[in-house]
Scaffold this motif. Structure first.
Motif, PDB file in Angstrom:
ATOM      1  N   ARG A 142      -9.495  -1.569   3.221  1.00 26.42           N
ATOM      2  CA  ARG A 142      -9.655  -0.367   2.555  1.00 26.42           C
ATOM      3  C   ARG A 142     -10.988  -0.259   1.941  1.00 26.42           C
ATOM      4  O   ARG A 142     -11.544  -1.025   1.215  1.00 26.42           O
ATOM      5  CB  ARG A 142      -8.719  -0.060   1.409  1.00 26.42           C
ATOM      6  N   PRO A 148      -1.300   7.924  -5.578  1.00 21.17           N
ATOM      7  CA  PRO A 148      -2.580   8.486  -5.258  1.00 21.17           C
ATOM      8  C   PRO A 148      -3.314   8.398  -6.385  1.00 21.17           C
ATOM      9  O   PRO A 148      -4.515   8.264  -6.431  1.00 21.17           O
ATOM     10  CB  PRO A 148      -2.391   9.796  -4.714  1.00 21.17           C
ATOM     11  N   MET A 155     -16.852   5.138   0.171  1.00 22.74           N
ATOM     12  CA  MET A 155     -17.310   5.893  -1.326  1.00 22.74           C
ATOM     13  C   MET A 155     -16.473   7.358  -1.352  1.00 22.74           C
ATOM     14  O   MET A 155     -15.717   7.447  -2.146  1.00 22.74           O
ATOM     15  CB  MET A 155     -18.885   6.009  -1.412  1.00 22.74           C
ATOM     16  N   LEU A 156     -17.165   8.082  -0.563  1.00 18.58           N
ATOM     17  CA  LEU A 156     -16.612   9.548  -0.486  1.00 18.58           C
ATOM     18  C   LEU A 156     -15.282   9.510   0.332  1.00 18.58           C
ATOM     19  O   LEU A 156     -14.295  10.008   0.247  1.00 18.58           O
ATOM     20  CB  LEU A 156     -17.620  10.636  -0.031  1.00 18.58           C
ATOM     21  N   PHE A 157     -15.416   9.092   1.730  1.00 22.37           N
ATOM     22  CA  PHE A 157     -14.359   9.040   2.596  1.00 22.37           C
ATOM     23  C   PHE A 157     -13.768   7.782   2.613  1.00 22.37           C
ATOM     24  O   PHE A 157     -14.370   6.727   2.869  1.00 22.37           O
ATOM     25  CB  PHE A 157     -15.158   9.121   3.912  1.00 22.37           C
ATOM     26  N   VAL A 158     -12.706   7.642   2.036  1.00 24.89           N
ATOM     27  CA  VAL A 158     -11.854   6.507   2.057  1.00 24.89           C
ATOM     28  C   VAL A 158     -11.244   6.169   3.237  1.00 24.89           C
ATOM     29  O   VAL A 158     -10.476   6.951   3.881  1.00 24.89           O
ATOM     30  CB  VAL A 158     -11.024   6.465   0.905  1.00 24.89           C
ATOM     31  N   GLU A 159     -11.269   4.913   3.717  1.00 24.68           N
ATOM     32  CA  GLU A 159     -10.706   4.540   4.900  1.00 24.68           C
ATOM     33  C   GLU A 159      -9.913   3.424   4.845  1.00 24.68           C
ATOM     34  O   GLU A 159     -10.169   2.476   4.063  1.00 24.68           O
ATOM     35  CB  GLU A 159     -12.076   4.291   5.946  1.00 24.68           C
ATOM     36  N   ASP A 160      -8.850   3.603   5.296  1.00 28.02           N
ATOM     37  CA  ASP A 160      -7.570   2.417   5.158  1.00 28.02           C
ATOM     38  C   ASP A 160      -7.038   1.890   6.539  1.00 28.02           C
ATOM     39  O   ASP A 160      -6.728   2.704   7.294  1.00 28.02           O
ATOM     40  CB  ASP A 160      -6.609   3.145   4.495  1.00 28.02           C
ATOM     41  N   ARG A 161      -7.626   0.669   6.913  1.00 26.11           N
ATOM     42  CA  ARG A 161      -7.195   0.431   8.374  1.00 26.11           C
ATOM     43  C   ARG A 161      -6.118  -0.617   8.310  1.00 26.11           C
ATOM     44  O   ARG A 161      -6.272  -1.473   7.411  1.00 26.11           O
ATOM     45  CB  ARG A 161      -8.545   0.033   9.179  1.00 26.11           C
ATOM     46  N   ARG A 162      -5.444  -0.772   9.357  1.00 22.22           N
ATOM     47  CA  ARG A 162      -4.464  -1.702   9.609  1.00 22.22           C
ATOM     48  C   ARG A 162      -4.538  -2.040  11.183  1.00 22.22           C
ATOM     49  O   ARG A 162      -4.323  -1.394  12.034  1.00 22.22           O
ATOM     50  CB  ARG A 162      -3.083  -1.137   9.382  1.00 22.22           C
ATOM     51  N   PHE A 186     -13.418  -3.866  14.753  1.00 22.29           N
ATOM     52  CA  PHE A 186     -13.207  -3.807  13.075  1.00 22.29           C
ATOM     53  C   PHE A 186     -13.910  -4.911  12.330  1.00 22.29           C
ATOM     54  O   PHE A 186     -13.698  -6.005  12.720  1.00 22.29           O
ATOM     55  CB  PHE A 186     -11.690  -3.747  12.636  1.00 22.29           C
ATOM     56  N   VAL A 218      -4.221   1.348  13.405  1.00 19.90           N
ATOM     57  CA  VAL A 218      -4.061   2.588  12.806  1.00 19.90           C
ATOM     58  C   VAL A 218      -5.008   2.657  11.452  1.00 19.90           C
ATOM     59  O   VAL A 218      -5.240   1.773  10.987  1.00 19.90           O
ATOM     60  CB  VAL A 218      -2.804   2.892  12.232  1.00 19.90           C
ATOM     61  N   GLU A 252      -4.219   4.787  -7.821  1.00 13.96           N
ATOM     62  CA  GLU A 252      -4.599   3.960  -6.619  1.00 13.96           C
ATOM     63  C   GLU A 252      -5.623   2.867  -7.018  1.00 13.96           C
ATOM     64  O   GLU A 252      -5.537   1.796  -6.683  1.00 13.96           O
ATOM     65  CB  GLU A 252      -4.871   4.722  -5.374  1.00 13.96           C
ATOM     66  N   VAL A 306       0.583  -1.257   0.009  1.00 12.82           N
ATOM     67  CA  VAL A 306       0.060   0.169  -0.139  1.00 12.82           C
ATOM     68  C   VAL A 306       0.941   1.164  -0.087  1.00 12.82           C
ATOM     69  O   VAL A 306       0.720   2.095  -0.660  1.00 12.82           O
ATOM     70  CB  VAL A 306      -0.722  -0.274   1.298  1.00 12.82           C
ATOM     71  N   ARG A 364      -9.646   9.470   4.036  1.00 11.69           N
ATOM     72  CA  ARG A 364      -9.366  10.560   3.015  1.00 11.69           C
ATOM     73  C   ARG A 364     -10.861  10.991   2.607  1.00 11.69           C
ATOM     74  O   ARG A 364     -11.430  10.194   2.010  1.00 11.69           O
ATOM     75  CB  ARG A 364      -8.768  10.243   1.865  1.00 11.69           C
ATOM     76  N   LEU A 381      -6.207   5.203   7.881  1.00 14.22           N
ATOM     77  CA  LEU A 381      -5.966   6.337   7.122  1.00 14.22           C
ATOM     78  C   LEU A 381      -6.988   6.695   6.492  1.00 14.22           C
ATOM     79  O   LEU A 381      -7.712   5.794   5.892  1.00 14.22           O
ATOM     80  CB  LEU A 381      -4.788   5.811   5.980  1.00 14.22           C
TER      81      LEU A 381
END
Lengths: 175, 510
Positions: A102, A12, A105-112, A149, B450, A15, A7, B454, B452
């Motif tokens: 990940r 960007p 739609m509008l708000f992209v969330e990328d979690r780990r 999650f 964590v 992506e 990732v 956008r 991220l």
């Protein structure tokens, strides 16, 4: 493959094209459509009839009914558009160290979520989910706010496989 | 069943003087019915007597049956006759041991022992009350047990733990004074307490009550006659008098806040012993708190705008299970590490709470300047929406809503200047705030997950926000970094969290 580096090297702009990782089961779109439209329909009916009934008594302005129709149309539109969109953007990856996902739609969330930080791992299956043979994986970390999650729309076998993989990575024997 | 190897370290009952407290409690609860009985219906006398007897009887039963046991493995409390209740808390799960004693308990030489775990519900077990000597002994034993376990990780549930030497439990440990507050600072804390919101809420509540009691119409009469009296003066004298009134109200609230702070935090003393921070404070109700450093999830240094101008700040620590919001204060000030101190003093004492911070050498970085662009864009959208929505109602006056855009721009510039972050060897540092300054230190070993994030405008500008989840309180958000920076930070934090967790696992599973 290491999901962090994977990732981290993303451009960007490209992506969407480059996004690797597993996708959800496609039939989850049907499930989301059904439940979403049902919910939107109930809310729209309640709103339109509610405004209609109260218009005279409460003295609502004349445009209230139109506003209710517009809002209802928006609700139904979102309920139709959101499921395929979410499905198209949803990716997840799991290895022995990290569970990454990940979506949005509008708000992209990328979690780990680091695997050793997980407190317990649940699989939930609602009645409609069971009908479709789907399952949701829920992973809990310590703490209480935002500590759950979820990965929805997995086949039952895949959800169990993921759970066993996580437990094995934690060094717990899977019986 | 407890493991056979778990040796009993300490066992005891509550202090008998508790009965006196219960007696007073009973009297207090019976006071209202008795008063009613004496004045109106005699039946209330019977109710009063019943309430009194119930309270005292329950207190007596509880006193007689309550027993606590501290073994090398866990803390057990047991109480009740018919409904027997036993509670067990493994020593490793105990986050925090605190004392609290109201003025009455102090007169009797008692203290309430509060035992907290990470469950998020705050106090898990309260021993109400022990004598001070017993309470101290209890805490000493607990601390010693825990440090003994930390030295010998093999003392886990599976292996035998009779190896804990009794001497280690009894021996007192050296104590370092980290911080002592002086009265001037406490007064300043009270005076710089900007609780206008709280005051407004209180005033509204008072108005509601007055309204229900039918006082409002009378008050209105008083108000009208007051304004009538005021209108006899020239306008500048009237305005001056109103200003003086407001100033007097502010001075009064500041005085109240100063006294309140003095009562709550009098003689605040922060010490460090054996990797645990201890605070003791309070004038009427004294409180003591013990927080092992390893349990700290996040340390916050807060400066409201006034305190920033004065160059002072407050330090708080979140331990695991702190379910409250960032702005809420724990009841009784139990999360405060430093009530108020000069900024330089705070910088010097932070490593005591965050070991490893003294070696921090990474450069402090700024957020992306595109943050300003994003906030201005959002401000413009909000201003346009406001103008469009308000147009049918107010006509051209709705254009005033467009003023929001320049305000948003000024705010955005201030915010961008306020933001700084750094990833040190063992800590994540974030400073934010437009006018005030709010610093957060998160030990990277405590990171749970964590994320991220956008939004649409952020995606256009190539920005991202990193949310860091820890076990205490809401996630810490690092706003508006460049996407590559954000991704690197996100991956780095996830890696460190995973490594730290593996290390913890190995030490436990040896």
């Amino acid at each position: 493959m290491n999901p962090t580096e994977d990732v981290g090297g993303l451009d960007p702009v490209r992506e969407a094209a480059l996004c690797s990782g597993e996708r959800l089961e496609a039939r989850v779109v049907v499930l989301w459509l059904l439940t979403g439209i049902a919910r939107a329909a109930v809310m729209s009916f309640a709103m339109i009839f509610g405004v209609d009934a109260l218009r005279v008594e409460a003295g609502l302005p004349s445009w209230a009914a139109d506003a209710a129709w517009v809002l209802s149309a928006l609700l139904v539109f979102t309920a139709v558009v959101a499921p395929p969109w979410t499905y198209a953007t949803y990716r997840f990856a799991a290895d022995d160290r990290l569970l990454s996902m990940r979506y949005g739609m509008l708000f992209v969330e990328d979690r780990r979520i680091p695997v050793p930080r997980m407190q317990h791992v649940d699989i939930t299956r609602g009645p409609i989910e069971r009908l479709f043979g789907l399952a949701t994986l829920v992973v809990f970390t310590a703490g209480n706010e935002g500590s759950a999650f979820r990965v929805p729309g997995l086949s039952k076998a895949r959800a169990e496989g993921l759970r066993d993989q996580i437990l094995r990575a934690r060094g717990l024997d899977v019986v | 069943m407890p493991p056979a190897s778990a040796a009993v370290v300490l066992q005891g009952h509550l202090h008998p003087a508790v009965l006196l407290l219960r007696l007073l409690d009973g009297l207090r609860h019976a006071a209202l019915p008795t008063l009613l009985g004496a004045l109106a219906e005699p039946i209330f006398l019977v109710i009063g007597a019943a309430v009194f007897l119930l309270h005292v009887g329950y207190g007596l039963l509880r006193y007689l049956t309550f027993q606590y046991t501290l073994t090398t493995e866990e803390l057990r409390t047991r109480e009740g006759v018919l409904h027997r209740q036993e509670r067990r808390i493994p020593i490793d799960r105990i986050q925090d041991v605190g004392f609290e004693s109201t003025i009455l308990r102090r007169a009797l030489g008692l203290a309430v022992v509060r035992v907290e775990t990470a469950s998020g519900q705050g106090v898990e077990a309260a021993l109400d009350s022990l004598s001070r000597v017993d309470a101290e002994g209890f805490r000493e034993s607990l601390l010693a047990l825990r440090s003994a376990r930390a030295r010998m990780p093999s003392c886990d549930a599976t292996s035998d733990s009779q190896g804990v030497p009794a001497a280690a439990i009894a021996a007192p440990q050296p104590e370092w004074t980290v911080f002592v507050v002086d009265t001037g600072m406490l007064l300043l804390r009270g005076l710089s307490d900007l609780r206008f919101g709280a005051m407004a809420v209180a005033a509204f509540g008072a108005y509601e009550i007055a309204d229900q009691l039918g006082v409002v119409t009378q008050l209105q009469g008083v108000g009208d006659s007051f304004f009538g009296w005021l209108s006899r003066f020239p306008w500048f004298i009237a305005a001056g008098m109103l200003l003086a009134l407001v100033a007097a109200a502010l001075a009064l609230s500041a005085a109240f806040a100063a006294v309140g702070n003095l009562l709550a935090f009098h003689g605040f003393r922060l010490t460090l012993r054996q990797n645990a921070l201890c605070c003791r404070f309070g004038l009427l109700t004294t409180r003591q708190k013990t927080l092992p450093r390893a349990r700290i999830q996040r340390v916050r240094v807060e400066q409201t705008w006034l305190r920033r101008l004065l160059g002072v700040g407050v330090v708080r620590a979140d331990s695991a299970g702190a379910g409250r919001g960032v702005d809420d204060e724990a009841p009784g000030g139990f999360d405060v590490l430093v009530p108020l101190a000069r900024a330089a003093r705070i910088d010097a004492l932070l490593p005591a709470a965050l070991p490893g911070l003294e070696r921090a050498a990474a450069p402090v970085r700024r957020a992306s300047p595109r943050l300003v662009a994003r906030l201005v864009a959002r401000g413009c959208i909000e201003a346009t929406c406001a103008a469009v929505v308000l147009w049918p109602l107010y006509g051209s006056a709705a254009l005033l809503g467009l003023c929001w855009a320049p305000i948003a721009w000024v705010r955005a510039v201030l915010l961008w200047h306020g933001i700084a972050f750094a990833l040190f060897d063992e800590h994540l540092f974030l400073r934010s705030g437009a006018i005030g300054s709010y610093q957060v230190f998160v030990p990277t070993a405590k990171v749970q997950a964590v994320s991220l994030r956008r939004g649409p405008i952020q995606r256009l500008l190539g920005l991202a926000e990193v949310a860091v989840f820890v076990a205490g309180g809401p996630p810490t958000r690092v706003p508006d970094l460049d996407l590559p920076t954000a991704m690197a930070l996100c991956g780095d934090l996830a890696d460190r969290a995973a490594h730290a967790a593996w290390r913890e696992w190995r030490t436990v599973a040896v």
